[in-house]
Design a protein around this motif. Sequence first.
Motif, mmCIF file in Angstrom:
data_model
loop_
_atom_site.group_PDB
_atom_site.id
_atom_site.type_symbol
_atom_site.label_atom_id
_atom_site.label_comp_id
_atom_site.label_asym_id
_atom_site.label_seq_id
_atom_site.Cartn_x
_atom_site.Cartn_y
_atom_site.Cartn_z
ATOM 1 N N ALA A 87 53.220 31.688 72.106
ATOM 2 C CA ALA A 87 52.632 30.998 73.258
ATOM 3 C C ALA A 87 51.113 31.003 73.161
ATOM 4 O O ALA A 87 50.445 30.015 73.514
ATOM 5 C CB ALA A 87 53.088 31.671 74.551
ATOM 6 N N ALA A 88 50.549 32.112 72.672
ATOM 7 C CA ALA A 88 49.104 32.210 72.515
ATOM 8 C C ALA A 88 48.584 31.226 71.468
ATOM 9 O O ALA A 88 47.491 30.664 71.616
ATOM 10 C CB ALA A 88 48.713 33.636 72.141
ATOM 11 N N ILE A 89 49.375 31.012 70.420
ATOM 12 C CA ILE A 89 48.992 30.010 69.412
ATOM 13 C C ILE A 89 48.863 28.641 70.059
ATOM 14 O O ILE A 89 47.922 27.890 69.799
ATOM 15 C CB ILE A 89 50.041 29.980 68.276
ATOM 16 N N GLU A 90 49.813 28.317 70.942
ATOM 17 C CA GLU A 90 49.772 27.036 71.645
ATOM 18 C C GLU A 90 48.542 26.955 72.543
ATOM 19 O O GLU A 90 47.870 25.920 72.608
ATOM 20 C CB GLU A 90 51.045 26.864 72.473
ATOM 21 N N ALA A 91 48.211 28.048 73.219
ATOM 22 C CA ALA A 91 47.035 28.066 74.086
ATOM 23 C C ALA A 91 45.762 27.808 73.283
ATOM 24 O O ALA A 91 44.917 26.994 73.672
ATOM 25 C CB ALA A 91 46.942 29.409 74.812
#
Length: 415
Positions: A282-286
Amino acid sequence: MAISIRKAKRINELPPYLFAEIDRRKRAALARGVDLIDLGVGDPDIPTPPKIVEKLMEGASKPVNHRYPNSAGLLEFRQAVADWYKRRFGVELDPVKEVLSLIGSKEGIANMSVAFVDPGDLVLVPNPCYPVYHIGASFCGGRNYFLPLTKENDFLPDLNAIPVELARQAKMLWINYPNNPTGAVAEKEFFAAVVEFAHRHNIIVCHDAAYTEMGFDGYRPMSFLEVDGAKEVGMEFHSLSKTFNMTGWRIGMAVGNHELVGALAQVKSNVDSGIFQAVQEAAIEALRLGDEIVEPSRKVFQERRDILVSGLRSAGIECEKPRATFYVWVSVPKGLTSAQFATRLLDEAGVVTTPGNGLGEAGEGYVRFTVCVDKKRFDPGVADVGAAESFVQLLDTLPVAGAERDRGEHYPLNH
């Protein structure tokens, strides 16, 4: 019969925790039915953007993510951090050697002392500051030398005021810009001076950069690592917490000098088991989306900042309009201490703030407000409840810091 329990010396030597008293007063006020406006905690109230939440849900459904993660972090996450740093700051990072995942930057900041501070080592710490800088050093037997942040010096530490013999002893220097709690910012000239100082005295520089994405009016705070030579002397701690409204997700990163990053990774491999991989995905997407999802929050916080600063100034309360962070550093009214002003705000108006002295002795005379609450809670022009009105009424009864107020005048917004 119960055993005799003795806490470790490091725990017993912790300074009194002012915030425990604030929490006690908050609970007491809530029990009385007081309608509290909590402007004391730097915790974004805006929900995490839906695209990030969706990515977490997708990642959580993968059995591969249900096992132990790598404590250093997924290579894909570290690559995403390196890509974001390149886009945002123009800083090149090796995702393998110069990027490390953190269980929130707080964990990494504390463990930095575990990696580098031996008993007796001297650590240079700003005052006031985020308490983990000096608590981490104290836990490891280090000595803290505090650098006062004053209005006269734009809330930047005066490196030239550090006695030469202490500078020679120092192992580590903490800096934090945009700054918590003062809201101050630092420019390239200051960071260049820090690099020169560190080279001259062989000091590790640790820059807490958690608020670089919370800049207002078009201002874009810089990274310490943008300065020539910075990577030779230090590293930077960053977090997705404030940037993407992900404080509860506990994910951040340490970047910079490969030896420093490697030593911190060595500590972490022995004391934690990394971050749930679905959170990393999810952090990669952010990080990929970046400003697309940050800008809406930035606009909300800027509007709240303007409302709060305008209201305080109209009541004759001295404060600067911060260029970054969601903190407003407010001079207390004449004749009151930081704790007294914060207590009156809580007891008489139901407004929770943080006394400046709770963040360091040099914070005496100030109170920190946040804007992590919907504007309806503190703007009397739109509030549906009485708390905001009580807040303004209380401010109107207080004398201005350092001078008596003309009761018939309001201060202009550029005061």
